[in-house]
Structure formats: structure tokens, C-alpha cells
Design an enzyme around this catalytic site. Structure first.
Site, PDB file in Angstrom:
ATOM      1  N   CYS A 114       0.824  -1.223   0.000  1.00 16.80           N
ATOM      2  CA  CYS A 114       0.000   0.000   0.000  1.00 16.80           C
ATOM      3  C   CYS A 114       0.851   1.262   0.000  1.00 16.80           C
ATOM      4  CB  CYS A 114      -0.921   0.017   1.207  1.00 16.80           C
ATOM      5  SG  CYS A 114      -1.986  -1.419   1.274  1.00 16.80           S
ATOM      6  N   HIS A 262      -3.822   7.005   1.159  1.00 13.98           N
ATOM      7  CA  HIS A 262      -4.028   5.682   0.577  1.00 13.98           C
ATOM      8  C   HIS A 262      -5.438   5.237   0.950  1.00 13.98           C
ATOM      9  CE1 HIS A 262      -4.120   1.465  -0.067  1.00 13.98           C
ATOM     10  NE2 HIS A 262      -3.999   1.156   1.204  1.00 13.98           N
ATOM     11  N   ASN A 292     -10.096  -0.907  -2.122  1.00 12.22           N
ATOM     12  CA  ASN A 292      -8.682  -0.646  -1.825  1.00 12.22           C
ATOM     13  C   ASN A 292      -7.851  -1.228  -2.969  1.00 12.22           C
ATOM     14  OD1 ASN A 292      -6.013  -1.003  -0.904  1.00 12.22           O
ATOM     15  ND2 ASN A 292      -6.638  -1.266   1.219  1.00 12.22           N
TER      16      ASN A 292
HETATM   17  N1  ACO Z   1     -19.174  -9.725   5.760  1.00 10.61           N
HETATM   18  C1  ACO Z   1     -19.843 -10.058   6.861  1.00 10.61           C
HETATM   19  N2  ACO Z   1     -19.240 -10.400   7.999  1.00 10.61           N
HETATM   20  C2  ACO Z   1     -17.904 -10.384   8.027  1.00 10.61           C
HETATM   21  C3  ACO Z   1     -17.133 -10.033   6.914  1.00 10.61           C
HETATM   22  C4  ACO Z   1     -17.812  -9.693   5.741  1.00 10.61           C
HETATM   23  N3  ACO Z   1     -17.195  -9.341   4.606  1.00 10.61           N
HETATM   24  N4  ACO Z   1     -15.829 -10.111   7.243  1.00 10.61           N
HETATM   25  C5  ACO Z   1     -15.761 -10.494   8.520  1.00 10.61           C
HETATM   26  N5  ACO Z   1     -17.021 -10.668   8.994  1.00 10.61           N
HETATM   27  C6  ACO Z   1     -17.422 -11.065  10.332  1.00 10.61           C
HETATM   28  C7  ACO Z   1     -16.348 -11.829  11.053  1.00 10.61           C
HETATM   29  O1  ACO Z   1     -16.386 -13.189  10.697  1.00 10.61           O
HETATM   30  C8  ACO Z   1     -16.711 -11.592  12.495  1.00 10.61           C
HETATM   31  O2  ACO Z   1     -17.757 -12.463  12.841  1.00 10.61           O
HETATM   32  P1  ACO Z   1     -17.809 -13.118  14.320  1.00 10.61           P
HETATM   33  O3  ACO Z   1     -17.920 -11.955  15.250  1.00 10.61           O
HETATM   34  O4  ACO Z   1     -19.015 -13.969  14.249  1.00 10.61           O
HETATM   35  O5  ACO Z   1     -16.512 -13.850  14.454  1.00 10.61           O
HETATM   36  C9  ACO Z   1     -17.291 -10.192  12.476  1.00 10.61           C
HETATM   37  O6  ACO Z   1     -17.653  -9.908  11.115  1.00 10.61           O
HETATM   38  C10 ACO Z   1     -16.305  -9.149  12.935  1.00 10.61           C
HETATM   39  O7  ACO Z   1     -15.049  -9.393  12.287  1.00 10.61           O
HETATM   40  P2  ACO Z   1     -13.821  -8.496  12.514  1.00 10.61           P
HETATM   41  O8  ACO Z   1     -12.724  -8.959  11.631  1.00 10.61           O
HETATM   42  O9  ACO Z   1     -13.594  -8.369  13.979  1.00 10.61           O
HETATM   43  O10 ACO Z   1     -14.403  -7.144  11.952  1.00 10.61           O
HETATM   44  P3  ACO Z   1     -13.865  -5.721  12.167  1.00 10.61           P
HETATM   45  O11 ACO Z   1     -14.873  -4.929  12.873  1.00 10.61           O
HETATM   46  O12 ACO Z   1     -12.470  -5.700  12.670  1.00 10.61           O
HETATM   47  O13 ACO Z   1     -13.838  -5.203  10.678  1.00 10.61           O
HETATM   48  C11 ACO Z   1     -12.211  -4.748   8.999  1.00 10.61           C
HETATM   49  C12 ACO Z   1     -12.982  -5.823   9.724  1.00 10.61           C
HETATM   50  C13 ACO Z   1     -13.179  -3.907   8.190  1.00 10.61           C
HETATM   51  C14 ACO Z   1     -11.241  -5.412   8.060  1.00 10.61           C
HETATM   52  C15 ACO Z   1     -11.505  -3.879  10.025  1.00 10.61           C
HETATM   53  O14 ACO Z   1     -10.731  -4.656  10.903  1.00 10.61           O
HETATM   54  C16 ACO Z   1     -10.665  -2.871   9.415  1.00 10.61           C
HETATM   55  O15 ACO Z   1     -11.166  -1.889   8.924  1.00 10.61           O
HETATM   56  N6  ACO Z   1      -9.354  -3.084   9.473  1.00 10.61           N
HETATM   57  C17 ACO Z   1      -8.398  -2.172   8.881  1.00 10.61           C
HETATM   58  C18 ACO Z   1      -7.639  -2.893   7.912  1.00 10.61           C
HETATM   59  C19 ACO Z   1      -7.826  -2.352   6.565  1.00 10.61           C
HETATM   60  O16 ACO Z   1      -8.507  -1.414   6.273  1.00 10.61           O
HETATM   61  N7  ACO Z   1      -7.140  -2.986   5.703  1.00 10.61           N
HETATM   62  C20 ACO Z   1      -7.142  -2.552   4.377  1.00 10.61           C
HETATM   63  C21 ACO Z   1      -6.021  -3.213   3.716  1.00 10.61           C
HETATM   64  S1  ACO Z   1      -4.550  -2.865   4.459  1.00 10.61           S
HETATM   65  C22 ACO Z   1      -4.145  -1.388   4.041  1.00 10.61           C
HETATM   66  O17 ACO Z   1      -4.473  -0.950   2.989  1.00 10.61           O
HETATM   67  C23 ACO Z   1      -3.459  -0.602   5.005  1.00 10.61           C
END
Ligand code: ACO
Length: 335
Positions: A114, A262, A292
Site C-alpha cells: 500500500c 491511501h 482498496n
Molecule cells: N461480511 C460479513 N461479515 C464479516 C465479513 C464480511 N465481509 N468479514 C468479517 N465478517 C465477520 C467476522 O467473521 C466476524 O464475525 P464473528 O464476530 O461472528 O466472528 C465479524 O464480522 C467481525 O469481524 P472483525 O474482523 O472483527 O471485523 P472488524 O470490525 O475488525 O472489521 C475490517 C474488519 C473492516 C477489516 C476492520 O478490521 C478494518 O477496517 N481493518 C483495517 C484494515 C484495513 O482497512 N485494511 C485494508 C487493507 S490494508 C491497508 O491498505 C493498510
């Protein structure tokens, strides 16, 4: 001593639009979940047999070259940032040299995910500042869609990423108050595996292991992301590196005309915007439309912002990135 400025910008995204509802047909997810957590409404996926990471980069580059008002043979060096190259080797830089029909200039492949475009701009800027080159082509391009786990198992990662490419021409500038004022790069390899694709590689999962084991449960060749850990680190590092850039130039957040972060996740951009007290007019986001696109996200966003008249001569433009590695960086530009 010379300076460098961005003299031409271009981008290309494949035609095929994939909405959140389209994804919910192949995995257990929903438009509501994706929009609430990431801000993404749709993304582009390359249809098989059409584009590659290189071909998208070439299309973006052609537009940037034309807008810079130069000929392809005026390009002295190519920098190509991607985590999804056409081949394991050689990297896409040489493929661009071939496909654009450029003379035998150097081509460097940047592997900083990224942060790849920010690293690439920094490299190009330094080559120009040193007097070695006059025009450097910097490309960020990614084809994620055919390397993702498009099942419920992979939904935490697969809904986030999209395909596309962006490109910039950096050109020698005699006026030192204009162009790239500074760039700041960082890494923290301690967290390398928190956002990674392990296989195939010559570390933990050899190609020969994969062939021998033929394990249908093997997910080491899909990207892994510890989402919450990435989020926590991203908001801290984005803020730090933007401040580092501003302070180096005796500037503050109030001086920013346009921040191009980004496009990792809309929530991350909004956190940074709030932290620095920036208005909606001072931050550009298009993750809603493209997801992304990793190394391509900043050049696509910068091109769109420029096309919409949101980046103008004299503006203070800040590019900032954080991603796998972890790596992060910023570039401060007087447009
Ligand atoms: N649809 C529905 N449910 C989902 C999905 C989906 N696509 N993905 C995960 N879930 C579920 C999980 O299984 C989990 O279920 P559970 O509670 O029954 O176990 C629940 O949703 C919560 O999952 P988490 O992974 O804890 O969700 P979180 O609130 O952390 O959100 C996310 C995930 C959006 C990825 C978040 O962590 C985030 O924004 N992270 C930042 C990372 C990022 O933006 N990365 C981008 C790429 S890296 C970069 O560019 C820097």
C-alpha cells in the site's frame, strides 16, 4: 540542485463493476456490513483474458505521458509498484518498458504494497533531485481479484480489495519552491505477517511444498490480514508521518489544501481527517467506487482529484500511505 514536480497523471480501471450485492451472492456478506466497516460500495474486477497488472499500468502510463506533454522516449527511468505482478519474475517494470516501446532505460520494481506509490515517488524524486534523470514514470497497479479467497472463509479480506492502476510523470523543476518538498519513509518488519501473502515463496511455503502436499485446505496463497491490528497501527502511523512531513517544511495541518490518503478504508481516512481538523474539501476519498487498490490507490485518487479541479497550482498536496510490511510514508508537494 533540481526539484521534481508531477507533470502528468493518468489512471485506468477495468470496466467490470462488482457491487457489494454481487459479492453477497458468492459469500456470506452484505452491502450493509461492507459499507459500515469500510465505506466501499463497489470495486472493479478484471475479467479473465482482458487485463493484467502490467496492461493496466501501461494504459495509465500512456495517459500520464500524454498529459505531461512528453514523448515516451523522453522517459529516463521506470518505477513500478505492485504486490500483484504478472510474473513471480521478472517484475512488471521491464514489461512496461517493452509494451510502451521505450528505449532501454532502467526499470525498478517496488515491493512496498500500500505504500508502494509513495516509495516510488520518493525514489523518482531523489533521482531527479540528484540530476541523474529528467523524467521518471512511476506506476502503481494491482490485479487483486483473481488472487482472493472469494468464499465466506475469505470475506474479511476479499470484500476490501479492487483492481486498477494509476501513473505519474515526475519531471525536473528548476524552481525549488515548487514540486516535491520532502518525502518520509518508514518500515516495521516486526509485523510483517500481520498483513501478508505467504505462498508461494522461498520462506515458509515453498512451491515444491504446495505441489507435494496438494492440500485443499491450504490458504497460505491467499492474503491474510489481522484487520483490527492493522487498523490500530494505520491510524497512528498515518498521523505520525503526515505530521513529520508538515513539520519538516515548517507547516501545519491548517496548511493542507488536499490530503490524498491511501484508500485503505474510509474509516481510517475519516479518523485522520478528524484528528487534523480537516474539512471534507481538504481530503479526497474514492474508496467507495474502487475499493482498496493498494499501490494504485493514491495515483488513481490523485488523478481524479486533479481532473475535478481539486488540485491546483500553488496548492499544498499531501500523499500518505500505510500498509503491509508494515510500511508507511508521506510526500509533501507544492503543486
Ligand atoms: N461480511 C460479513 N461479515 C464479516 C465479513 C464480511 N465481509 N468479514 C468479517 N465478517 C465477520 C467476522 O467473521 C466476524 O464475525 P464473528 O464476530 O461472528 O466472528 C465479524 O464480522 C467481525 O469481524 P472483525 O474482523 O472483527 O471485523 P472488524 O470490525 O475488525 O472489521 C475490517 C474488519 C473492516 C477489516 C476492520 O478490521 C478494518 O477496517 N481493518 C483495517 C484494515 C484495513 O482497512 N485494511 C485494508 C487493507 S490494508 C491497508 O491498505 C493498510
Amino acid at each position: 540542485m533540481y526539484n521534481s514536480r508531477i507533470s502528468g497523471l493518468g489512471y485506468y480501471v477495468p470496466e467490470n463493476v462488482v457491487t457489494n450485492d454481487d459479492l453477497s451472492k458468492v459469500m456470506d456478506t452484505s452491502d450493509e456490513w461492507i459499507q459500515e466497516r469500510t465505506g466501499i460500495k463497489e470495486r472493479r474486477h478484471v475479467e479473465k483474458g482482458t487485463d493484467t497488472t502490467t496492461s493496466m499500468g501501461v494504459k495509465a502510463a500512456k495517459q500520464a505521458i500524454e498529459r505531461a506533454g512528453i514523448d515516451k522516449d523522453d522517459i529516463d527511468f521506470i518505477v513500478f509498484a505492485t504486490l500483484s505482478p504478472d510474473y513471480y519474475f521478472p517484475g512488471p517494470g521491464v514489461l512496461v518498458q517493452r509494451d510502451l516501446g521505450i528505449k532501454t532505460v532502467g526499470a525498478l520494481d517496488v515491493r512496498n504494497q500500500c505504500s508502494g506509490f509513495v516509495y516510488g515517488v520518493s525514489v523518482a524524486d531523489q533521482y531527479i533531485k540528484s540530476g541523474m534523470y529528467k523524467n521518471v514514470l512511476v506506476i502503481g497497479s494491482e490485479l487483486h481479484s483473481h488472487g482472493l479467497d472469494m468464499t465466506t472463509r475469505g470475506r474479511g479480506v476479499s470484500v476490501i480489495f479492487g483492481d486498477g492502476a494509476g501513473a505519474a510523470i515526475l519531471t525536473r523543476e528548476e524552481d525549488s519552491s515548487k514540486g516535491v518538498l520532502s518525502s518520509h519513509l518508514h518500515s516495521e518488519g516486526q509485523h510483517a505477517e500481520e498483513l501478508s501473502l505467504i505462498a508461494p515463496g522461498m520462506g515458509k511455503r515453498w512451491v515444491t511444498d504446495i505441489i507435494e502436499e496438494k492440500d485443499p485446505e491450504d490458504i497460505s496463497y491467499f492474503p491474510y490480514m489481522n484487520g483490527q491490528f492493522v487498523f490500530k497501527n494505520a491510524v497512528v502511523r498515518f498521523s505520525e508521518v503526515i505530521m513529520e512531513g508538515l513539520q519538516t517544511n515548517n507547516l501545519g495541518p491548517q496548511d493542507i489544501d488536499m490530503l490524498i490518503p491511501h484508500q485503505a478504508n474510509l474509516r481510517i481516512s475519516q479518523f485522520v481527517q478528524k484528528k487534523f481538523g480537516l474539512s471534507d474539501d481538504q481530503v479526497f476519498n474514492n474508496i467507495m467506487n474502487y475499493g482498496n487498490t493498494t499501490a494504485a490507490s493514491i495515483p488513481i485518487a490523485l488523478t481524479e482529484a486533479w481532473e475535478q479541479g481539486k488540485v491546483k497550482e500553488g496548492d499544498l498536496v499531501v500523499l500518505a500511505a500505510f500498509g503491509s510490511g508494515f510500511t508507511w510514508g508521506s510526500v509533501i508537494i507544492r503543486w
